[in-house]
Design a protein around this motif. Sequence first.
Motif, PDB file in Angstrom:
ATOM      1  N   ALA A 104       7.632 -10.802  -1.396  1.00 28.01           N
ATOM      2  CA  ALA A 104       8.058 -10.245  -2.681  1.00 28.01           C
ATOM      3  C   ALA A 104       9.264  -9.331  -2.525  1.00 28.01           C
ATOM      4  N   GLY A 105       9.303  -8.575  -1.424  1.00 30.87           N
ATOM      5  CA  GLY A 105      10.424  -7.666  -1.236  1.00 30.87           C
ATOM      6  C   GLY A 105      10.086  -6.599  -0.213  1.00 30.87           C
ATOM      7  N   ALA A 106      11.123  -5.874   0.196  1.00 31.59           N
ATOM      8  CA  ALA A 106      10.914  -4.805   1.167  1.00 31.59           C
ATOM      9  C   ALA A 106      10.526  -3.531   0.431  1.00 31.59           C
ATOM     10  N   GLY A 107       9.737  -2.710   1.076  1.00 33.83           N
ATOM     11  CA  GLY A 107       9.396  -1.438   0.468  1.00 33.83           C
ATOM     12  C   GLY A 107       8.001  -1.015   0.841  1.00 33.83           C
ATOM     13  N   GLU A 108       7.721   0.230   0.492  1.00 32.95           N
ATOM     14  CA  GLU A 108       6.424   0.803   0.817  1.00 32.95           C
ATOM     15  C   GLU A 108       5.378   0.267  -0.170  1.00 32.95           C
ATOM     16  N   VAL A 109       4.206  -0.099   0.364  1.00 30.53           N
ATOM     17  CA  VAL A 109       3.107  -0.555  -0.482  1.00 30.53           C
ATOM     18  C   VAL A 109       2.101   0.578  -0.597  1.00 30.53           C
ATOM     19  N   PRO A 110       1.920   1.110  -1.796  1.00 27.16           N
ATOM     20  CA  PRO A 110       0.987   2.223  -1.930  1.00 27.16           C
ATOM     21  C   PRO A 110      -0.426   1.833  -1.483  1.00 27.16           C
ATOM     22  N   ALA A 111      -0.984   2.635  -0.566  1.00 30.85           N
ATOM     23  CA  ALA A 111      -2.317   2.333  -0.035  1.00 30.85           C
ATOM     24  C   ALA A 111      -3.371   2.396  -1.133  1.00 30.85           C
ATOM     25  N   GLU A 112      -3.074   3.142  -2.175  1.00 29.24           N
ATOM     26  CA  GLU A 112      -4.012   3.206  -3.292  1.00 29.24           C
ATOM     27  C   GLU A 112      -4.137   1.853  -3.988  1.00 29.24           C
ATOM     28  N   LEU A 113      -3.043   1.087  -3.952  1.00 31.03           N
ATOM     29  CA  LEU A 113      -3.093  -0.258  -4.524  1.00 31.03           C
ATOM     30  C   LEU A 113      -3.639  -1.252  -3.511  1.00 31.03           C
ATOM     31  N   VAL A 114      -3.084  -1.204  -2.303  1.00 30.14           N
ATOM     32  CA  VAL A 114      -3.486  -2.162  -1.271  1.00 30.14           C
ATOM     33  C   VAL A 114      -3.793  -1.401   0.017  1.00 30.14           C
ATOM     34  N   PRO A 115      -5.073  -1.105   0.257  1.00 30.76           N
ATOM     35  CA  PRO A 115      -5.445  -0.430   1.505  1.00 30.76           C
ATOM     36  C   PRO A 115      -5.121  -1.319   2.699  1.00 30.76           C
ATOM     37  N   ALA A 116      -4.817  -0.678   3.840  1.00 36.25           N
ATOM     38  CA  ALA A 116      -4.411  -1.420   5.047  1.00 36.25           C
ATOM     39  C   ALA A 116      -5.436  -2.493   5.412  1.00 36.25           C
ATOM     40  N   ALA A 117      -6.710  -2.215   5.161  1.00 38.24           N
ATOM     41  CA  ALA A 117      -7.777  -3.155   5.538  1.00 38.24           C
ATOM     42  C   ALA A 117      -7.654  -4.492   4.811  1.00 38.24           C
ATOM     43  N   LEU A 118      -6.870  -4.493   3.734  1.00 41.60           N
ATOM     44  CA  LEU A 118      -6.749  -5.722   2.928  1.00 41.60           C
ATOM     45  C   LEU A 118      -5.632  -6.646   3.421  1.00 41.60           C
ATOM     46  N   LEU A 119      -4.714  -6.079   4.240  1.00 41.56           N
ATOM     47  CA  LEU A 119      -3.456  -6.771   4.507  1.00 41.56           C
ATOM     48  C   LEU A 119      -3.618  -8.124   5.203  1.00 41.56           C
ATOM     49  N   ASP A 120      -4.603  -8.223   6.078  1.00 38.38           N
ATOM     50  CA  ASP A 120      -4.734  -9.476   6.825  1.00 38.38           C
ATOM     51  C   ASP A 120      -5.778 -10.415   6.235  1.00 38.38           C
ATOM     52  N   ARG A 121      -6.168 -10.155   5.009  1.00 42.39           N
ATOM     53  CA  ARG A 121      -7.110 -11.055   4.338  1.00 42.39           C
ATOM     54  C   ARG A 121      -6.366 -12.108   3.542  1.00 42.39           C
ATOM     55  N   PHE A 122      -7.089 -13.165   3.257  1.00 45.17           N
ATOM     56  CA  PHE A 122      -6.559 -14.260   2.447  1.00 45.17           C
ATOM     57  C   PHE A 122      -7.207 -14.206   1.069  1.00 45.17           C
ATOM     58  N   PRO A 123      -6.581 -14.863   0.087  1.00 44.44           N
ATOM     59  CA  PRO A 123      -7.075 -14.744  -1.289  1.00 44.44           C
ATOM     60  C   PRO A 123      -8.592 -14.936  -1.435  1.00 44.44           C
ATOM     61  N   HIS A 124      -9.159 -15.911  -0.708  1.00 38.38           N
ATOM     62  CA  HIS A 124     -10.597 -16.143  -0.877  1.00 38.38           C
ATOM     63  C   HIS A 124     -11.444 -15.040  -0.253  1.00 38.38           C
ATOM     64  N   GLU A 125     -10.802 -14.122   0.465  1.00 35.51           N
ATOM     65  CA  GLU A 125     -11.546 -13.039   1.120  1.00 35.51           C
ATOM     66  C   GLU A 125     -11.436 -11.712   0.366  1.00 35.51           C
ATOM     67  N   ILE A 126     -10.832 -11.740  -0.815  1.00 35.62           N
ATOM     68  CA  ILE A 126     -10.714 -10.500  -1.585  1.00 35.62           C
ATOM     69  C   ILE A 126     -11.311 -10.697  -2.985  1.00 35.62           C
ATOM     70  N   SER A 127     -11.708  -9.584  -3.593  1.00 33.05           N
ATOM     71  CA  SER A 127     -12.348  -9.642  -4.912  1.00 33.05           C
ATOM     72  C   SER A 127     -11.306  -9.801  -6.015  1.00 33.05           C
ATOM     73  N   GLY A 128     -11.768 -10.042  -7.215  1.00 39.96           N
ATOM     74  CA  GLY A 128     -10.869 -10.159  -8.357  1.00 39.96           C
ATOM     75  C   GLY A 128     -10.075  -8.884  -8.589  1.00 39.96           C
ATOM     76  N   GLY A 129     -10.750  -7.741  -8.461  1.00 37.41           N
ATOM     77  CA  GLY A 129     -10.070  -6.451  -8.654  1.00 37.41           C
ATOM     78  C   GLY A 129      -9.032  -6.201  -7.572  1.00 37.41           C
ATOM     79  N   GLU A 130      -9.383  -6.588  -6.316  1.00 34.59           N
ATOM     80  CA  GLU A 130      -8.420  -6.432  -5.218  1.00 34.59           C
ATOM     81  C   GLU A 130      -7.223  -7.357  -5.428  1.00 34.59           C
ATOM     82  N   ALA A 131      -7.498  -8.565  -5.884  1.00 40.89           N
ATOM     83  CA  ALA A 131      -6.402  -9.504  -6.147  1.00 40.89           C
ATOM     84  C   ALA A 131      -5.486  -8.959  -7.243  1.00 40.89           C
TER      85      ALA A 131
END
Length: 217
Positions: A104-131
Amino acid sequence: MTLLAEDVWFRYGRRGPWVVRGASLAVAPGEVVGLHGPSGAGKSTLGGLLAGLVAPSRGRVTVDGVPPRPDRRAGRPNPVQFAHQHAHLAMDPRWSVREVLAEAGAGEVPAELVPAALLDRFPHEISGGEAQRVNVARALLAGPRFLVADEITASLDAIGQARVWRLLLARVRARGIGVLAISHDRPLLDVVADRVVAFADLTAPAGAEPDGTSPDR
Ligand code: ADP
Ligand code: ADP
C-alpha cells in the motif's frame, strides 16, 4: 480539491432498479461527512461510486474535475481510498498482513490498528474486526486525499470502535483527508462526523427515472 458527486445515477446491469437516483454530494478536504441510512439503501454503492470502484451510469464523480481512479502506469494510487465493511473480501488470501501493508505504501503502521502479532498472519488467520483495522491501515498508507470508510467498525465492540475512530480522526485531521463515513449507526456518525446526511435525502424516491437531459455515458 473537493470530492464531488453530481446528479449521479447508478444501477447494477442494464435493467435493474436504480440504486442511486440523482445523488449530489461534496466532501471537502479535512471534512468528515457521515452517510446514514438503513441496510440495503445503497450507501455502499454510492461509496463505491465516490471511490471510483464503479462508474456512474449517469452523472459525474470527480476529484478536482478528474474521475477518481488509480493511475497504475504512473504508479499513483487512487486519491480516493475505500475501506471495506467486508474487509476480508478486499484481501488477497495469498498475502500476509505485512505484505498487504507494504504494497500500500511506506510509512508507520499504528500498533493500535495493527499490532505486531498480526503482521505475519494471512487473511484466514485474522478476525473480521482485525481485517477491518488492517484495511483502514492499508487505506491510510496509500496516502489518500479522501477516504470512503464503509461500516469500518461494524465488527468491533464499542471500545474497539472508539479506538479506531479516535486514531483515524486524528490522522485525517492532521493530513486534511476528507472522509465519507458510511454507517447505519446514527449515534456513531453523530460522534465522528462534522455533518451527517441521510441517503434518502440525497436520492430521488425509489422508482424514479433519470430524465433524458442528464449526461449519458
Ligand atoms: P451490505 O451489508 O453492505 O448491504 P451485503 O452483506 O448485503 O452488504 O453484501 C455483501 C457483498 O455482496 C457486497 O460486496 C455487496 O456489494 C454484494 N452484494 C450485495 N447485494 C448483492 C446482490 N443483489 N447481487 C450481487 N452482489 C450483491
Ligand atoms: P447499503 O450499503 O446501504 O446496505 P448497498 O449499496 O450495499 O446498500 O446495496 C443497495 C442495493 O443494491 C441492494 O438492493 C443490494 O442488494 C444491491 N446490490 C449491491 N451490490 C450489488 C451487486 N454487485 N449486484 C447487484 N445488486 C447489488
